[in-house]
Design a protein around this motif. Structure first.
Motif, PDB file in Angstrom:
ATOM      1  N   ALA A 191      51.956  47.832  37.534  1.00  0.00           N
ATOM      2  CA  ALA A 191      52.016  48.604  38.795  1.00  0.00           C
ATOM      3  C   ALA A 191      52.257  47.687  39.998  1.00  0.00           C
ATOM      4  O   ALA A 191      53.126  46.803  39.953  1.00  0.00           O
ATOM      5  N   GLN A 192      51.492  47.897  41.078  1.00  0.00           N
ATOM      6  CA  GLN A 192      51.695  47.169  42.314  1.00  0.00           C
ATOM      7  C   GLN A 192      51.587  45.654  42.096  1.00  0.00           C
ATOM      8  O   GLN A 192      52.329  44.878  42.707  1.00  0.00           O
ATOM      9  N   LYS A 195      39.642  43.973  43.788  1.00  0.00           N
ATOM     10  CA  LYS A 195      39.726  45.306  43.178  1.00  0.00           C
ATOM     11  C   LYS A 195      40.472  45.298  41.839  1.00  0.00           C
ATOM     12  O   LYS A 195      40.486  46.308  41.122  1.00  0.00           O
ATOM     13  N   ALA A 208      41.890  43.981  31.325  1.00  0.00           N
ATOM     14  CA  ALA A 208      41.693  44.507  29.971  1.00  0.00           C
ATOM     15  C   ALA A 208      42.087  43.441  28.970  1.00  0.00           C
ATOM     16  O   ALA A 208      43.052  42.707  29.193  1.00  0.00           O
ATOM     17  N   TYR A 259      38.823  47.637  28.603  1.00  0.00           N
ATOM     18  CA  TYR A 259      38.376  47.072  29.871  1.00  0.00           C
ATOM     19  C   TYR A 259      37.372  45.943  29.627  1.00  0.00           C
ATOM     20  O   TYR A 259      36.523  46.039  28.733  1.00  0.00           O
ATOM     21  N   PHE A 269      45.546  44.692  36.456  1.00  0.00           N
ATOM     22  CA  PHE A 269      46.162  45.827  37.163  1.00  0.00           C
ATOM     23  C   PHE A 269      45.254  46.350  38.251  1.00  0.00           C
ATOM     24  O   PHE A 269      44.030  46.143  38.207  1.00  0.00           O
ATOM     25  N   PRO A 284      43.342  49.413  40.594  1.00  0.00           N
ATOM     26  CA  PRO A 284      42.647  50.655  40.213  1.00  0.00           C
ATOM     27  C   PRO A 284      43.635  51.745  39.806  1.00  0.00           C
ATOM     28  O   PRO A 284      44.729  51.852  40.386  1.00  0.00           O
ATOM     29  N   VAL A 285      43.262  52.553  38.840  1.00  0.00           N
ATOM     30  CA  VAL A 285      44.188  53.528  38.275  1.00  0.00           C
ATOM     31  C   VAL A 285      44.261  54.770  39.166  1.00  0.00           C
ATOM     32  O   VAL A 285      43.308  55.100  39.874  1.00  0.00           O
ATOM     33  N   THR A 286      45.390  55.451  39.118  1.00  0.00           N
ATOM     34  CA  THR A 286      45.621  56.599  40.015  1.00  0.00           C
ATOM     35  C   THR A 286      46.355  57.745  39.308  1.00  0.00           C
ATOM     36  O   THR A 286      47.196  58.424  39.897  1.00  0.00           O
TER      37      THR A 286
END
Lengths: 152, 82, 152, 82
Positions: free
Chosen positions: D8-9, D51, D55, D60, D76, D78-80
Protein backbone atom coordinates in the motif's frame (compact mmCIF):
# COMPACT_ATOMS: atom_id res chain seq x y z
CA UNK A 1 -39.63 3.47 -2.09
CA UNK A 2 -37.08 4.91 0.36
CA UNK A 3 -39.13 3.88 3.38
CA UNK A 4 -41.85 1.32 2.78
CA UNK A 5 -43.69 -1.64 4.22
CA UNK A 6 -45.62 -4.53 2.75
CA UNK A 7 -47.85 -7.22 4.24
CA UNK A 8 -48.49 -9.91 1.66
CA UNK A 9 -49.28 -13.56 1.05
CA UNK A 10 -46.83 -13.94 -1.82
CA UNK A 11 -43.14 -14.68 -1.37
CA UNK A 12 -40.50 -11.96 -1.73
CA UNK A 13 -37.24 -12.05 -3.68
CA UNK A 14 -34.29 -11.01 -1.53
CA UNK A 15 -32.12 -10.04 -4.50
CA UNK A 16 -34.89 -7.82 -5.86
CA UNK A 17 -35.62 -6.24 -2.48
CA UNK A 18 -31.92 -5.46 -2.14
CA UNK A 19 -31.78 -4.00 -5.63
CA UNK A 20 -34.76 -1.73 -5.00
CA UNK A 21 -33.37 -0.61 -1.66
CA UNK A 22 -30.14 0.70 -3.20
CA UNK A 23 -31.51 1.69 -6.63
CA UNK A 24 -30.07 5.02 -7.77
CA UNK A 25 -28.33 5.57 -4.45
CA UNK A 26 -24.66 6.58 -4.25
CA UNK A 27 -24.46 7.52 -0.56
CA UNK A 28 -25.45 4.30 1.19
CA UNK A 29 -22.16 2.68 2.10
CA UNK A 30 -23.81 0.15 4.38
CA UNK A 31 -26.72 -2.18 3.74
CA UNK A 32 -27.96 -4.59 6.41
CA UNK A 33 -30.78 -7.00 5.96
CA UNK A 34 -32.46 -9.68 7.92
CA UNK A 35 -34.56 -12.56 6.63
CA UNK A 36 -36.63 -14.69 8.97
CA UNK A 37 -37.56 -18.18 7.77
CA UNK A 38 -39.80 -21.01 8.94
CA UNK A 39 -37.50 -23.45 10.71
CA UNK A 40 -38.20 -27.13 11.17
CA UNK A 41 -37.91 -27.05 14.96
CA UNK A 42 -39.41 -24.62 17.46
CA UNK A 43 -39.42 -25.22 21.23
CA UNK A 44 -38.40 -28.83 20.56
CA UNK A 45 -41.47 -29.41 18.39
CA UNK A 46 -41.07 -30.52 14.81
CA UNK A 47 -42.79 -28.00 12.59
CA UNK A 48 -44.37 -28.99 9.28
CA UNK A 49 -46.07 -25.73 8.37
CA UNK A 50 -47.64 -22.70 9.95
CA UNK A 51 -50.42 -20.25 9.35
CA UNK A 52 -49.69 -16.60 9.95
CA UNK A 53 -52.60 -14.42 10.93
CA UNK A 54 -52.56 -10.65 11.31
CA UNK A 55 -54.87 -7.75 12.11
CA UNK A 56 -55.31 -5.89 8.80
CA UNK A 57 -55.18 -2.15 9.21
CA UNK A 58 -53.41 -2.20 12.56
CA UNK A 59 -50.49 -4.24 11.20
CA UNK A 60 -49.62 -1.68 8.54
CA UNK A 61 -50.03 1.18 11.00
CA UNK A 62 -47.71 -0.41 13.57
CA UNK A 63 -45.08 -1.33 10.98
CA UNK A 64 -45.10 2.25 9.73
CA UNK A 65 -44.72 3.54 13.30
CA UNK A 66 -41.76 1.21 13.90
CA UNK A 67 -40.14 2.45 10.69
CA UNK A 68 -40.73 6.10 11.68
CA UNK A 69 -39.20 5.45 15.09
CA UNK A 70 -36.09 3.90 13.49
CA UNK A 71 -35.79 6.92 11.17
CA UNK A 72 -35.86 9.25 14.15
CA UNK A 73 -33.19 7.30 16.05
CA UNK A 74 -30.61 6.64 13.32
CA UNK A 75 -29.39 8.25 10.13
CA UNK A 76 -31.02 6.05 7.55
CA UNK A 77 -31.24 6.46 3.80
CA UNK A 78 -33.81 3.76 3.13
CA UNK A 79 -35.57 0.97 4.95
CA UNK A 80 -38.15 -1.65 4.11
CA UNK A 81 -40.18 -4.23 5.97
CA UNK A 82 -41.96 -7.08 4.19
CA UNK A 83 -43.97 -9.56 6.23
CA UNK A 84 -45.85 -12.52 4.85
CA UNK A 85 -49.18 -13.88 6.07
CA UNK A 86 -51.14 -17.02 5.27
CA UNK A 87 -49.90 -20.60 4.94
CA UNK A 88 -46.13 -21.09 5.13
CA UNK A 89 -43.98 -24.21 5.05
CA UNK A 90 -40.57 -25.15 6.42
CA UNK A 91 -37.79 -23.05 4.82
CA UNK A 92 -40.27 -20.47 3.55
CA UNK A 93 -39.36 -16.84 4.03
CA UNK A 94 -41.47 -14.99 6.61
CA UNK A 95 -40.02 -11.53 7.02
CA UNK A 96 -37.54 -9.22 5.31
CA UNK A 97 -36.02 -6.15 6.94
CA UNK A 98 -33.57 -4.06 4.93
CA UNK A 99 -31.83 -0.87 6.01
CA UNK A 100 -29.30 1.36 4.25
CA UNK A 101 -27.17 4.05 5.84
CA UNK A 102 -23.93 5.91 5.34
CA UNK A 103 -22.52 4.12 8.38
CA UNK A 104 -22.74 0.45 9.19
CA UNK A 105 -23.37 0.84 12.93
CA UNK A 106 -26.56 2.76 12.16
CA UNK A 107 -27.70 0.15 9.66
CA UNK A 108 -26.99 -2.75 12.03
CA UNK A 109 -28.67 -1.12 15.01
CA UNK A 110 -31.72 -0.01 13.04
CA UNK A 111 -32.19 -3.50 11.55
CA UNK A 112 -32.02 -5.14 14.97
CA UNK A 113 -34.36 -2.53 16.41
CA UNK A 114 -36.88 -3.08 13.60
CA UNK A 115 -36.86 -6.83 14.18
CA UNK A 116 -37.12 -6.54 17.98
CA UNK A 117 -40.05 -4.15 17.77
CA UNK A 118 -41.77 -6.01 14.96
CA UNK A 119 -41.59 -9.18 17.08
CA UNK A 120 -43.17 -7.56 20.12
CA UNK A 121 -45.47 -4.90 18.63
CA UNK A 122 -46.77 -5.89 15.20
CA UNK A 123 -50.05 -7.84 15.40
CA UNK A 124 -49.04 -11.13 13.80
CA UNK A 125 -49.73 -14.56 15.27
CA UNK A 126 -48.23 -17.90 14.27
CA UNK A 127 -50.04 -21.19 14.55
CA UNK A 128 -47.75 -24.12 13.91
CA UNK A 129 -48.79 -27.47 12.53
CA UNK A 130 -46.52 -29.86 14.41
CA UNK A 131 -46.25 -33.57 15.06
CA UNK A 132 -48.28 -32.82 18.22
CA UNK A 133 -51.05 -31.03 16.32
CA UNK A 134 -51.82 -27.39 15.62
CA UNK A 135 -50.39 -25.12 18.33
CA UNK A 136 -50.38 -21.36 18.71
CA UNK A 137 -46.87 -20.04 19.25
CA UNK A 138 -46.36 -18.57 22.71
CA UNK A 139 -44.93 -15.15 23.38
CA UNK A 140 -41.12 -15.38 23.59
CA UNK A 141 -39.71 -13.77 26.74
CA UNK A 142 -36.35 -13.38 24.96
CA UNK A 143 -38.06 -11.18 22.36
CA UNK A 144 -39.64 -9.07 25.09
CA UNK A 145 -36.24 -8.65 26.72
CA UNK A 146 -34.61 -7.78 23.41
CA UNK A 147 -37.14 -5.02 22.76
CA UNK A 148 -36.78 -3.52 26.23
CA UNK A 149 -33.10 -2.71 25.70
CA UNK A 150 -34.10 -0.02 23.18
CA UNK A 151 -36.04 1.99 25.76
CA UNK A 152 -34.65 5.46 25.84
CA UNK B 1 -72.17 0.84 17.34
CA UNK B 2 -68.79 -0.39 18.52
CA UNK B 3 -67.08 -2.95 16.35
CA UNK B 4 -65.38 -5.64 18.48
CA UNK B 5 -62.68 -7.86 16.94
CA UNK B 6 -61.15 -11.02 18.44
CA UNK B 7 -57.96 -12.38 16.95
CA UNK B 8 -55.83 -15.54 16.85
CA UNK B 9 -56.18 -17.96 19.77
CA UNK B 10 -58.76 -15.75 21.47
CA UNK B 11 -60.97 -15.90 18.37
CA UNK B 12 -60.84 -19.69 18.50
CA UNK B 13 -61.51 -19.80 22.25
CA UNK B 14 -64.57 -17.56 21.98
CA UNK B 15 -65.79 -18.96 18.69
CA UNK B 16 -66.30 -15.39 17.46
CA UNK B 17 -64.26 -13.17 15.15
CA UNK B 18 -66.23 -9.92 15.13
CA UNK B 19 -69.37 -8.47 16.58
CA UNK B 20 -71.11 -5.11 16.70
CA UNK B 21 -72.18 -3.85 20.08
CA UNK B 22 -74.70 -0.98 20.52
CA UNK B 23 -73.08 1.90 22.35
CA UNK B 24 -75.91 2.18 24.89
CA UNK B 25 -74.36 2.67 28.34
CA UNK B 26 -70.84 1.66 27.16
CA UNK B 27 -68.54 4.59 27.83
CA UNK B 28 -65.21 2.85 28.32
CA UNK B 29 -63.24 -0.30 27.52
CA UNK B 30 -64.07 -1.64 30.99
CA UNK B 31 -67.79 -1.10 30.31
CA UNK B 32 -67.41 -3.01 27.04
CA UNK B 33 -65.77 -5.99 28.77
CA UNK B 34 -68.50 -6.06 31.39
CA UNK B 35 -71.12 -6.00 28.65
CA UNK B 36 -69.44 -8.83 26.73
CA UNK B 37 -69.24 -11.02 29.85
CA UNK B 38 -72.87 -10.38 30.74
CA UNK B 39 -73.95 -11.39 27.25
CA UNK B 40 -71.71 -14.47 27.10
CA UNK B 41 -70.91 -15.96 30.50
CA UNK B 42 -68.81 -18.74 28.90
CA UNK B 43 -66.32 -16.12 27.69
CA UNK B 44 -65.16 -15.13 31.16
CA UNK B 45 -62.16 -17.50 31.21
CA UNK B 46 -60.65 -16.45 27.90
CA UNK B 47 -61.55 -12.77 28.22
CA UNK B 48 -60.05 -12.54 31.73
CA UNK B 49 -56.60 -13.70 30.61
CA UNK B 50 -54.29 -11.01 32.05
CA UNK B 51 -51.96 -11.36 29.06
CA UNK B 52 -54.62 -10.18 26.60
CA UNK B 53 -53.83 -6.97 24.72
CA UNK B 54 -56.32 -4.35 23.57
CA UNK B 55 -56.35 -1.89 20.71
CA UNK B 56 -58.79 0.91 19.95
CA UNK B 57 -58.89 2.08 16.35
CA UNK B 58 -55.68 0.16 15.56
CA UNK B 59 -53.64 1.67 18.42
CA UNK B 60 -52.62 -0.17 21.57
CA UNK B 61 -54.34 0.98 24.75
CA UNK B 62 -53.38 0.07 28.29
CA UNK B 63 -55.76 0.18 31.21
CA UNK B 64 -59.17 1.71 30.72
CA UNK B 65 -59.99 3.92 27.74
CA UNK B 66 -62.93 6.10 26.72
CA UNK B 67 -64.90 4.71 23.77
CA UNK B 68 -67.03 6.52 21.20
CA UNK B 69 -69.62 5.48 18.65
CA UNK B 70 -67.88 3.97 15.62
CA UNK B 71 -64.77 2.83 17.45
CA UNK B 72 -63.15 -0.48 16.58
CA UNK B 73 -61.93 -2.38 19.62
CA UNK B 74 -59.70 -5.44 19.28
CA UNK B 75 -58.69 -8.04 21.86
CA UNK B 76 -55.83 -10.42 21.17
CA UNK B 77 -53.06 -12.50 22.77
CA UNK B 78 -49.38 -11.40 22.80
CA UNK B 79 -48.07 -11.13 19.24
CA UNK B 80 -45.73 -13.74 17.77
CA UNK B 81 -44.73 -12.56 14.29
CA UNK B 82 -41.32 -12.00 12.71
CA UNK C 1 -20.09 -23.98 1.39
CA UNK C 2 -21.33 -23.73 4.98
CA UNK C 3 -18.39 -21.53 6.00
CA UNK C 4 -16.44 -19.95 3.18
CA UNK C 5 -14.52 -16.91 2.08
CA UNK C 6 -13.66 -15.38 -1.29
CA UNK C 7 -11.33 -12.57 -2.36
CA UNK C 8 -12.08 -11.62 -5.94
CA UNK C 9 -12.02 -8.89 -8.57
CA UNK C 10 -15.42 -9.74 -10.01
CA UNK C 11 -18.68 -8.49 -8.58
CA UNK C 12 -20.93 -10.68 -6.46
CA UNK C 13 -24.67 -11.22 -6.72
CA UNK C 14 -26.41 -10.70 -3.37
CA UNK C 15 -29.44 -12.80 -4.32
CA UNK C 16 -27.22 -15.69 -5.34
CA UNK C 17 -25.03 -15.41 -2.22
CA UNK C 18 -28.19 -15.50 -0.12
CA UNK C 19 -29.53 -18.50 -2.01
CA UNK C 20 -26.31 -20.44 -1.55
CA UNK C 21 -26.13 -19.57 2.13
CA UNK C 22 -29.54 -21.12 2.88
CA UNK C 23 -29.53 -23.84 0.19
CA UNK C 24 -30.91 -27.10 1.56
CA UNK C 25 -31.13 -25.72 5.08
CA UNK C 26 -34.28 -26.09 7.20
CA UNK C 27 -32.91 -25.00 10.58
CA UNK C 28 -31.69 -21.46 9.91
CA UNK C 29 -34.53 -19.27 11.09
CA UNK C 30 -32.40 -16.12 10.92
CA UNK C 31 -30.26 -14.77 8.10
CA UNK C 32 -28.35 -11.50 8.45
CA UNK C 33 -26.22 -9.95 5.79
CA UNK C 34 -24.22 -6.88 5.28
CA UNK C 35 -23.13 -5.30 2.01
CA UNK C 36 -20.54 -2.54 1.93
CA UNK C 37 -20.56 -0.25 -1.13
CA UNK C 38 -18.37 2.52 -2.53
CA UNK C 39 -20.05 5.75 -1.48
CA UNK C 40 -19.63 9.05 -3.27
CA UNK C 41 -18.40 10.93 -0.20
CA UNK C 42 -15.77 9.93 2.34
CA UNK C 43 -14.34 12.32 4.94
CA UNK C 44 -15.91 15.21 3.00
CA UNK C 45 -14.02 14.28 -0.16
CA UNK C 46 -15.94 13.48 -3.31
CA UNK C 47 -14.97 10.00 -4.42
CA UNK C 48 -14.93 9.01 -8.08
CA UNK C 49 -13.39 5.57 -7.82
CA UNK C 50 -11.01 3.57 -5.68
CA UNK C 51 -8.44 0.87 -6.00
CA UNK C 52 -8.48 -1.87 -3.42
CA UNK C 53 -5.18 -3.58 -2.71
CA UNK C 54 -4.65 -6.60 -0.50
CA UNK C 55 -1.91 -8.94 0.66
CA UNK C 56 -2.56 -12.24 -1.13
CA UNK C 57 -2.10 -15.22 1.13
CA UNK C 58 -2.42 -13.29 4.36
CA UNK C 59 -5.85 -11.92 3.44
CA UNK C 60 -7.39 -15.36 3.03
CA UNK C 61 -5.74 -16.60 6.21
CA UNK C 62 -7.03 -13.68 8.29
CA UNK C 63 -10.55 -13.91 6.87
CA UNK C 64 -10.61 -17.61 7.71
CA UNK C 65 -9.43 -16.86 11.25
CA UNK C 66 -12.14 -14.24 11.71
CA UNK C 67 -14.75 -16.74 10.49
CA UNK C 68 -13.42 -19.41 12.87
CA UNK C 69 -13.54 -16.98 15.77
CA UNK C 70 -17.18 -16.10 14.97
CA UNK C 71 -18.04 -19.83 14.84
CA UNK C 72 -16.52 -20.32 18.27
CA UNK C 73 -18.43 -17.40 19.79
CA UNK C 74 -21.93 -17.92 18.39
CA UNK C 75 -24.13 -20.78 17.24
CA UNK C 76 -23.92 -20.37 13.49
CA UNK C 77 -25.16 -22.65 10.74
CA UNK C 78 -23.37 -20.97 7.83
CA UNK C 79 -21.34 -17.86 7.15
CA UNK C 80 -19.63 -16.33 4.16
CA UNK C 81 -17.32 -13.40 3.49
CA UNK C 82 -16.72 -12.06 -0.03
CA UNK C 83 -14.35 -9.12 -0.49
CA UNK C 84 -13.50 -7.50 -3.78
CA UNK C 85 -10.14 -6.09 -4.84
CA UNK C 86 -9.00 -4.00 -7.80
CA UNK C 87 -10.68 -0.96 -9.36
CA UNK C 88 -14.09 -0.05 -7.99
CA UNK C 89 -16.45 2.83 -8.77
CA UNK C 90 -19.12 4.71 -6.86
CA UNK C 91 -22.06 2.41 -5.96
CA UNK C 92 -20.00 -0.72 -6.60
CA UNK C 93 -20.26 -3.47 -4.03
CA UNK C 94 -17.12 -4.00 -1.95
CA UNK C 95 -17.87 -6.60 0.67
CA UNK C 96 -20.54 -9.17 1.51
CA UNK C 97 -20.95 -10.79 4.89
CA UNK C 98 -23.74 -13.32 5.39
CA UNK C 99 -24.56 -15.33 8.50
CA UNK C 100 -27.30 -17.84 9.27
CA UNK C 101 -28.32 -19.09 12.68
CA UNK C 102 -31.27 -20.58 14.51
CA UNK C 103 -31.56 -17.34 16.52
CA UNK C 104 -31.46 -13.82 15.21
CA UNK C 105 -29.35 -12.34 18.01
CA UNK C 106 -26.53 -14.73 17.14
CA UNK C 107 -26.77 -13.89 13.44
CA UNK C 108 -26.80 -10.13 14.08
CA UNK C 109 -23.92 -10.21 16.53
CA UNK C 110 -21.78 -12.48 14.38
CA UNK C 111 -22.33 -10.32 11.29
CA UNK C 112 -21.33 -7.16 13.16
CA UNK C 113 -18.33 -8.92 14.67
CA UNK C 114 -17.20 -10.16 11.24
CA UNK C 115 -17.40 -6.66 9.80
CA UNK C 116 -15.64 -5.03 12.75
CA UNK C 117 -12.77 -7.51 12.66
CA UNK C 118 -12.52 -7.51 8.88
CA UNK C 119 -12.20 -3.71 8.98
CA UNK C 120 -9.37 -3.74 11.52
CA UNK C 121 -7.58 -7.05 10.80
CA UNK C 122 -7.85 -8.08 7.16
CA UNK C 123 -4.99 -6.67 5.03
CA UNK C 124 -6.93 -4.54 2.55
CA UNK C 125 -6.09 -0.94 1.68
CA UNK C 126 -8.24 1.58 -0.17
CA UNK C 127 -6.84 4.33 -2.33
CA UNK C 128 -9.51 6.79 -3.39
CA UNK C 129 -9.46 8.84 -6.57
CA UNK C 130 -11.05 12.08 -5.43
CA UNK C 131 -11.45 15.63 -6.68
CA UNK C 132 -8.26 16.33 -4.68
CA UNK C 133 -6.28 13.55 -6.33
CA UNK C 134 -5.45 9.98 -5.33
CA UNK C 135 -5.47 9.58 -1.55
CA UNK C 136 -4.92 6.54 0.64
CA UNK C 137 -7.75 6.08 3.10
CA UNK C 138 -6.67 6.63 6.69
CA UNK C 139 -7.34 4.19 9.49
CA UNK C 140 -10.75 4.91 11.04
CA UNK C 141 -10.64 5.28 14.83
CA UNK C 142 -14.34 4.42 14.98
CA UNK C 143 -13.57 1.04 13.41
CA UNK C 144 -10.81 0.43 15.96
CA UNK C 145 -13.23 1.31 18.77
CA UNK C 146 -15.91 -0.94 17.28
CA UNK C 147 -13.56 -3.91 17.18
CA UNK C 148 -12.34 -3.41 20.75
CA UNK C 149 -15.83 -3.96 22.19
CA UNK C 150 -15.60 -7.63 21.22
CA UNK C 151 -12.59 -8.26 23.45
CA UNK C 152 -13.44 -11.08 25.82
CA UNK D 1 16.97 -15.58 2.21
CA UNK D 2 14.20 -13.59 3.80
CA UNK D 3 11.48 -12.28 1.53
CA UNK D 4 10.48 -8.73 2.46
CA UNK D 5 7.14 -7.31 1.25
CA UNK D 6 5.98 -3.67 1.39
CA UNK D 7 2.33 -2.88 0.84
CA UNK D 8 0.00 0.00 0.00
CA UNK D 9 1.18 3.52 0.88
CA UNK D 10 4.46 2.19 2.29
CA UNK D 11 5.27 0.50 -1.04
CA UNK D 12 4.75 3.82 -2.80
CA UNK D 13 6.82 5.73 -0.25
CA UNK D 14 9.75 3.32 -0.51
CA UNK D 15 9.40 2.73 -4.24
CA UNK D 16 9.80 -0.98 -3.60
CA UNK D 17 7.29 -3.83 -3.45
CA UNK D 18 9.45 -6.84 -2.60
CA UNK D 19 13.05 -7.70 -2.00
CA UNK D 20 15.06 -10.70 -0.88
CA UNK D 21 17.51 -10.20 1.92
CA UNK D 22 20.30 -12.71 2.72
CA UNK D 23 19.84 -14.09 6.23
CA UNK D 24 23.47 -13.37 7.22
CA UNK D 25 23.45 -11.89 10.72
CA UNK D 26 19.70 -11.21 10.69
CA UNK D 27 18.19 -13.13 13.57
CA UNK D 28 15.13 -10.99 14.39
CA UNK D 29 12.68 -8.51 12.97
CA UNK D 30 14.64 -5.67 14.64
CA UNK D 31 17.84 -6.90 12.92
CA UNK D 32 15.99 -6.88 9.60
CA UNK D 33 14.82 -3.29 10.07
CA UNK D 34 18.33 -2.18 10.97
CA UNK D 35 19.68 -3.92 7.86
CA UNK D 36 17.06 -2.27 5.62
CA UNK D 37 17.83 1.20 7.00
CA UNK D 38 21.60 0.69 6.57
CA UNK D 39 21.07 -0.33 2.95
CA UNK D 40 18.62 2.48 2.17
CA UNK D 41 19.06 5.54 4.35
CA UNK D 42 16.24 7.35 2.55
CA UNK D 43 13.78 4.77 3.91
CA UNK D 44 14.18 5.83 7.54
CA UNK D 45 11.22 8.20 7.55
CA UNK D 46 8.64 5.83 6.12
CA UNK D 47 9.99 2.73 7.88
CA UNK D 48 10.03 4.45 11.28
CA UNK D 49 6.33 5.29 11.18
CA UNK D 50 5.09 3.97 14.56
CA UNK D 51 1.74 3.02 13.00
CA UNK D 52 3.32 0.46 10.65
CA UNK D 53 2.21 -3.14 11.14
CA UNK D 54 4.34 -6.24 10.62
CA UNK D 55 3.52 -9.80 9.63
CA UNK D 56 5.76 -12.85 9.49
CA UNK D 57 4.55 -15.68 7.28
CA UNK D 58 1.11 -14.05 6.97
CA UNK D 59 0.57 -13.71 10.73
CA UNK D 60 0.63 -10.42 12.61
CA UNK D 61 3.61 -9.97 14.96
CA UNK D 62 4.01 -7.31 17.61
CA UNK D 63 7.36 -6.17 18.96
CA UNK D 64 10.42 -8.14 18.02
CA UNK D 65 10.27 -11.61 16.51
CA UNK D 66 12.81 -14.34 15.69
CA UNK D 67 13.28 -14.87 11.96
CA UNK D 68 14.44 -17.94 10.04
CA UNK D 69 15.68 -18.61 6.55
CA UNK D 70 12.74 -18.67 4.12
CA UNK D 71 10.47 -16.42 6.19
CA UNK D 72 8.28 -13.85 4.49
CA UNK D 73 8.15 -10.54 6.35
CA UNK D 74 5.63 -7.85 5.44
CA UNK D 75 5.40 -4.21 6.50
CA UNK D 76 2.25 -2.19 5.90
CA UNK D 77 0.13 0.70 7.17
CA UNK D 78 -3.09 0.18 9.19
CA UNK D 79 -5.67 -1.69 7.13
CA UNK D 80 -8.67 0.07 5.57
CA UNK D 81 -10.80 -2.62 3.91
CA UNK D 82 -14.46 -3.51 4.30
Amino acid sequence: MAFSIAVQEQDFDVGREYGELIFGDTAAGAVVFFVGRVRDTNYARDVKSMSLEHYPGMTEKILQQILDEAKSRWKLIAARIVHRVGELHVSDQIVFVGVTSVHREHAFQAAEFLMDFLKTQAPFWKKELTGQGALWVEENSKDVGASLRWNK
Amino acid sequence: MIRVVFLAQLREQLGAAELDVPVGQIKTLADLKTYLLLQNSSWSGALSNPKLLSAVNHAYVKGDHVLADGDEVAFFPPVTGG
